[in-house]
Design a protein around this motif. Structure first.
Motif, PDB file in Angstrom:
ATOM      1  N   ALA A 171      -0.902  -9.894  -4.834  1.00 52.74           N
ATOM      2  CA  ALA A 171       0.105  -8.886  -4.132  1.00 52.74           C
ATOM      3  C   ALA A 171       1.160  -8.592  -5.131  1.00 52.74           C
ATOM      4  CB  ALA A 171       0.631  -9.788  -2.943  1.00 52.74           C
ATOM      5  N   ARG A 172       1.729  -9.736  -5.756  1.00 49.70           N
ATOM      6  CA  ARG A 172       2.782  -9.731  -6.521  1.00 49.70           C
ATOM      7  C   ARG A 172       2.530  -8.711  -7.978  1.00 49.70           C
ATOM      8  NH1 ARG A 172       4.926 -15.903  -5.734  1.00 49.70           N
ATOM      9  NH2 ARG A 172       5.633 -15.713  -3.548  1.00 49.70           N
ATOM     10  N   MET A 173       1.184  -8.970  -8.419  1.00 53.03           N
ATOM     11  CA  MET A 173       0.847  -8.212  -9.581  1.00 53.03           C
ATOM     12  C   MET A 173       0.583  -6.670  -9.219  1.00 53.03           C
ATOM     13  SD  MET A 173      -2.086 -10.376 -11.515  1.00 53.03           S
ATOM     14  CE  MET A 173      -2.398  -9.307 -12.478  1.00 53.03           C
ATOM     15  N   LEU A 174       0.429  -6.400  -7.922  1.00 51.02           N
ATOM     16  CA  LEU A 174       0.408  -4.845  -7.542  1.00 51.02           C
ATOM     17  C   LEU A 174       1.859  -4.518  -7.522  1.00 51.02           C
ATOM     18  CD1 LEU A 174      -2.109  -5.184  -4.430  1.00 51.02           C
ATOM     19  CD2 LEU A 174      -2.331  -4.286  -6.948  1.00 51.02           C
ATOM     20  N   VAL A 175       2.680  -5.250  -7.097  1.00 49.22           N
ATOM     21  CA  VAL A 175       4.198  -4.856  -7.087  1.00 49.22           C
ATOM     22  C   VAL A 175       4.514  -4.637  -8.562  1.00 49.22           C
ATOM     23  CG1 VAL A 175       6.485  -5.505  -6.463  1.00 49.22           C
ATOM     24  CG2 VAL A 175       4.467  -5.951  -4.901  1.00 49.22           C
ATOM     25  N   ALA A 176       4.319  -5.625  -9.429  1.00 45.02           N
ATOM     26  CA  ALA A 176       4.763  -5.350 -10.724  1.00 45.02           C
ATOM     27  C   ALA A 176       4.141  -4.170 -11.422  1.00 45.02           C
ATOM     28  CB  ALA A 176       4.184  -6.672 -11.400  1.00 45.02           C
ATOM     29  N   ARG A 177       2.933  -3.923 -11.256  1.00 44.55           N
ATOM     30  CA  ARG A 177       2.169  -2.684 -11.645  1.00 44.55           C
ATOM     31  C   ARG A 177       2.916  -1.506 -11.108  1.00 44.55           C
ATOM     32  NH1 ARG A 177      -2.621  -0.566  -9.312  1.00 44.55           N
ATOM     33  NH2 ARG A 177      -1.198  -0.748  -7.474  1.00 44.55           N
ATOM     34  N   ASP A 178       3.346  -1.368  -9.816  1.00 46.05           N
ATOM     35  CA  ASP A 178       3.933  -0.288  -9.063  1.00 46.05           C
ATOM     36  C   ASP A 178       5.261  -0.089  -9.832  1.00 46.05           C
ATOM     37  OD1 ASP A 178       1.671   0.094  -7.757  1.00 46.05           O
ATOM     38  OD2 ASP A 178       2.359  -0.727  -5.939  1.00 46.05           O
ATOM     39  N   HIS A 179       5.951  -1.227 -10.092  1.00 47.62           N
ATOM     40  CA  HIS A 179       7.440  -1.052 -10.787  1.00 47.62           C
ATOM     41  C   HIS A 179       7.127  -0.455 -12.245  1.00 47.62           C
ATOM     42  CE1 HIS A 179       9.381  -3.413  -7.485  1.00 47.62           C
ATOM     43  NE2 HIS A 179      10.256  -3.228  -8.120  1.00 47.62           N
ATOM     44  N   ASN A 232       1.097  -1.108   0.002  1.00 52.06           N
ATOM     45  CA  ASN A 232       0.049   0.110   0.073  1.00 52.06           C
ATOM     46  C   ASN A 232       0.936   1.539  -0.037  1.00 52.06           C
ATOM     47  OD1 ASN A 232      -2.201  -1.587   0.005  1.00 52.06           O
ATOM     48  ND2 ASN A 232      -2.877  -1.368   2.030  1.00 52.06           N
ATOM     49  N   ARG A 233       1.961   1.267   0.622  1.00 50.38           N
ATOM     50  CA  ARG A 233       3.018   2.279   0.818  1.00 50.38           C
ATOM     51  C   ARG A 233       3.711   2.647  -0.683  1.00 50.38           C
ATOM     52  NH1 ARG A 233       8.893   1.853   1.921  1.00 50.38           N
ATOM     53  NH2 ARG A 233       9.443   3.952   2.356  1.00 50.38           N
ATOM     54  N   SER A 234       3.933   1.523  -1.414  1.00 48.46           N
ATOM     55  CA  SER A 234       4.485   1.880  -2.639  1.00 48.46           C
ATOM     56  C   SER A 234       3.548   2.375  -3.856  1.00 48.46           C
ATOM     57  CB  SER A 234       5.115   0.549  -3.095  1.00 48.46           C
ATOM     58  OG  SER A 234       4.387  -0.475  -3.398  1.00 48.46           O
ATOM     59  N   SER A 235       2.263   1.574  -3.613  1.00 50.22           N
ATOM     60  CA  SER A 235       1.096   1.890  -4.608  1.00 50.22           C
ATOM     61  C   SER A 235       0.721   3.459  -4.311  1.00 50.22           C
ATOM     62  CB  SER A 235      -0.107   1.160  -4.420  1.00 50.22           C
ATOM     63  OG  SER A 235       0.485  -0.470  -4.579  1.00 50.22           O
ATOM     64  N   ARG A 236       0.533   3.993  -3.190  1.00 48.68           N
ATOM     65  CA  ARG A 236       0.405   5.234  -2.738  1.00 48.68           C
ATOM     66  C   ARG A 236       1.302   6.235  -3.356  1.00 48.68           C
ATOM     67  NH1 ARG A 236       2.506   8.363   1.183  1.00 48.68           N
ATOM     68  NH2 ARG A 236       1.187  10.422   1.820  1.00 48.68           N
ATOM     69  N   LEU A 237       2.760   6.009  -3.081  1.00 49.22           N
ATOM     70  CA  LEU A 237       3.677   6.843  -3.568  1.00 49.22           C
ATOM     71  C   LEU A 237       3.727   6.886  -5.272  1.00 49.22           C
ATOM     72  CD1 LEU A 237       6.629   5.763  -1.302  1.00 49.22           C
ATOM     73  CD2 LEU A 237       5.425   8.068  -1.397  1.00 49.22           C
ATOM     74  N   VAL A 238       3.561   5.762  -5.996  1.00 45.88           N
ATOM     75  CA  VAL A 238       3.660   5.660  -7.405  1.00 45.88           C
ATOM     76  C   VAL A 238       2.385   6.422  -7.827  1.00 45.88           C
ATOM     77  CG1 VAL A 238       3.643   4.303  -9.302  1.00 45.88           C
ATOM     78  CG2 VAL A 238       4.770   3.618  -7.447  1.00 45.88           C
ATOM     79  N   ALA A 283       8.695   0.205  -4.092  1.00 45.96           N
ATOM     80  CA  ALA A 283       8.207  -1.094  -4.480  1.00 45.96           C
ATOM     81  C   ALA A 283       9.453  -2.355  -4.649  1.00 45.96           C
ATOM     82  CB  ALA A 283       7.818  -0.572  -6.024  1.00 45.96           C
ATOM     83  N   ARG A 284      10.546  -1.841  -4.647  1.00 44.04           N
ATOM     84  CA  ARG A 284      11.573  -2.704  -4.355  1.00 44.04           C
ATOM     85  C   ARG A 284      11.638  -3.507  -3.025  1.00 44.04           C
ATOM     86  NH1 ARG A 284      16.081   1.281  -6.941  1.00 44.04           N
ATOM     87  NH2 ARG A 284      15.716   0.720  -9.128  1.00 44.04           N
ATOM     88  N   LEU A 285      11.234  -2.536  -1.964  1.00 48.03           N
ATOM     89  CA  LEU A 285      11.019  -3.473  -0.690  1.00 48.03           C
ATOM     90  C   LEU A 285       9.771  -4.231  -0.695  1.00 48.03           C
ATOM     91  CD1 LEU A 285      11.560  -3.541   2.586  1.00 48.03           C
ATOM     92  CD2 LEU A 285      10.355  -1.280   2.890  1.00 48.03           C
ATOM     93  N   ALA A 286       8.720  -3.762  -1.199  1.00 47.06           N
ATOM     94  CA  ALA A 286       7.258  -4.440  -1.259  1.00 47.06           C
ATOM     95  C   ALA A 286       7.838  -5.761  -1.994  1.00 47.06           C
ATOM     96  CB  ALA A 286       6.498  -3.700  -2.088  1.00 47.06           C
ATOM     97  N   ARG A 287       8.551  -5.866  -3.009  1.00 43.82           N
ATOM     98  CA  ARG A 287       8.760  -7.011  -3.778  1.00 43.82           C
ATOM     99  C   ARG A 287       9.468  -7.896  -2.934  1.00 43.82           C
ATOM    100  NH1 ARG A 287      10.162  -6.544  -9.614  1.00 43.82           N
ATOM    101  NH2 ARG A 287       7.913  -7.045  -9.902  1.00 43.82           N
TER     102      ARG A 287
END
Length: 520
Positions: free
Chosen positions: A386-394, A353-359, A371-375
């Motif tokens: 969850a991994r899809m959200l991380v991929a989207r953010d990246h 949620n933190r990485s998605s918010r910042l992006v 997003a790197r930490l989230a991954r």
């Protein structure tokens, strides 16, 4: 999901004496347990202490040996659970599921249903999840009903949808809703069961059961889909009355319900998070912030943090965003991100949620780092979603930084797993400037039953996203204005929600500056 480890620790502590234990005293090396006497093995078991689960190299072989002896027969249940958890830690999910199935068969078919559903999700096994819930419905008692938590129930729901078994899951939910066991579930599980039972109630044309299910669907987050999807059309008058003008009836109802439950058991961390969430949904952002801070400012609060506390802090951060206090919201999420994931696997929710918010705020440099930490956390503790959200953010951050060539592996992963969440995959494609591909994916997603509701949710106005903070990223909904084909496909399965229902809480939010950071 909630840590299944805590449940199993409790079981193990019930099996082994603890009075003279020193946690962590075990050597951490595998001994020749076969050569030890029964008394020596018993002493080794006692020495494992509270930290036994972090010592898989000791606990699993130790219990495996001791449980084969007459003196250690009582530890066989713990051995099977240790084998399941330790295999899970190693990524050997089939082995973990086999050990747990043996435990269920020989000892207890219902008390650890959450662990079983977690393993079903790891194996992507919808048939096993549905069979497990059937067994649970038939064997659980009022005392064991609490073993089914909302995370486990939602895991089963996602598996059923993904594999085209949604009707079977809804019929099972309908039976659970009408069973005596229903009264013993937690509030969130009751709401989840009722939500899935609504369509069978509509199909049965049973007004009384429709009213009963709606009465148990308390969380306002459930209602945008109910107001939009045409499969609920015959019940729209009832749903609209339940929601009220600008969502005020449902948010007030939820706030009063959550506050009363919290007042009755303020020690319950899930009720604490529900109370904060209810204030947020009702547009009471200052009150939501104050409630979370009341906990956070206690001495030693973070030393004893539980998942419910973390959800309340997540709400605090989103409420601060709604108030325009972005820097304060940053600080809350940064503190959550400091929690060690190995001790708190649920932290995966908050680093994502933190990485998605910042992006989403086009803070791409900070967002990519987050997003790197989230991954790192999601690779160990996260689901495919969850991994899809991380991929989207990246993907979105990399394209925002003009490093789009580095995002190709992210987009490939999202395409491969689109059935989990078409809307997230399509948004990443929009970030990458691939409008036509995103459009085709959304149209195809609307035609496919198992992905349709997810696509429709992604095409609703952002005002109906009651939980997440605002985003500047391109949205799938943007395509409705430029594609007649998408509009026609959408209107076949859903309607535009009448403006009178636009949530009042969304109208109270301080608008996010839509100018990309790079252009300010």
């Amino acid at each position: 999901m909630k840590s299944h480890e805590a449940i199993i620790i409790a079981l193990m502590l019930g099996a082994a004496p603890t009075a003279a234990q020193q946690p962590g005293e075990a050597t951490g090396t595998v001994s020749n347990y076969a050569a030890m006497s029964d008394a020596e093995l018993k002493a080794e078991v006692d020495r494992l202490g509270d930290g036994w689960l972090g010592q898989c190299e000791v606990s699993e072989p130790l219990l495996a040996e001791f449980s084969t002896r007459p003196a250690g027969e009582g530890y066989r249940a713990g051995m099977l659970l240790a084998r399941a958890v330790c295999a899970d830690k190693q990524g050997a999910y089939r082995q973990a599921a086999d050990a747990f199935a043996e435990y269920e068969r020989d000892f207890d078919p219902s008390s650890f249903v959450g662990l079983g559903l977690y393993l079903d999700s790891r194996l992507d096994d919808a048939a096993s999840a549905l069979a497990r819930l059937e067994r649970f419905a038939n064997t659980a008692t009022d005392e064991t009903a609490g073993a089914l938590d909302v995370a486990g129930f939602q895991t089963a729901a996602r598996l059923a949808r993904k594999h085209g078994r949604e009707d079977a899951f809804e019929d099972l939910s309908f039976r659970l809703f009408q069973s005596p066991l229903y009264a013993s579930f937690s509030g969130d599980v009751k709401s989840g069961i009722a939500y899935r039972a609504l369509k069978p109630a509509i199909r049965a044309n049973n007004d009384a059961l429709i009213d009963e299910t709606l009465g148990q669907i308390r969380n306002p987050v459930s209602y945008p889909d109910l107001l939009a999807l045409r499969e609920y059309e015959s019940a729209w008058p009832k749903i609209e009355r339940r929601v009220g003008e600008h969502f005020t009836a449902i948010t007030e109802n939820y706030r009063h319900w959550a506050a009363a439950r919290y007042d009755n058991a303020s020690y319950d961390r899930e009720r604490f998070s529900d109370a904060a969430q209810a204030l947020y949904f009702d547009g009471r952002f200052e009150e939501a912030t104050a409630l979370a801070r009341k906990w956070r400012e206690r001495p030693g609060a973070f030393g004893n943090i539980q998942e419910g506390d973390a959800w309340a802090l997540n709400i605090e951060a989103y409420a601060l965003d709604a108030l325009g206090r972005i820097d304060e919201a940053d600080a809350v999420f940064d503190r959550l991100a400091e929690l060690p994931a190995d001790e708190n696997p649920w932290v995966v929710n908050f680093v994502i949620n933190r990485s998605s918010r910042l992006v989403g705020q086009t803070r791409f440099v900070e967002g990519l780092e987050a997003a790197r930490l989230a991954r790192e956390v999601a690779e160990v503790h996260g689901s495919t979603y969850a991994r899809m959200l991380v991929a989207r953010d990246h993907a979105c951050a990399l394209h925002g930084l003009d490093r789009g060539e580095e995002a190709e592996t992210e987009l490939a992963y999202l395409r491969e797993n689109r059935v989990e969440t078409v809307a997230v995959a399509a948004q990443a494609l929009l970030c990458a400037g691939r409008r036509d591909e995103a459009l085709a994916m959304l149209i195809d997603g609307l035609e496919e039953e198992r992905t349709r509701s997810n696509v429709i949710g992604g095409l609703l106005p952002e005002e109906y996203d009651l939980f997440y903070t605002a985003s500047i990223l391109p949205q799938p909904r943007d395509l409705l204005a430029t594609s007649a084909e998408l509009r026609m496909a959408y209107q076949r399965w859903a309607r535009e929600i009448p403006e009178e229902f636009e949530p009042a809480a969304s109208r109270k939010r301080v608008p996010l500056d839509r100018t990309p950071r790079s252009a300010r």
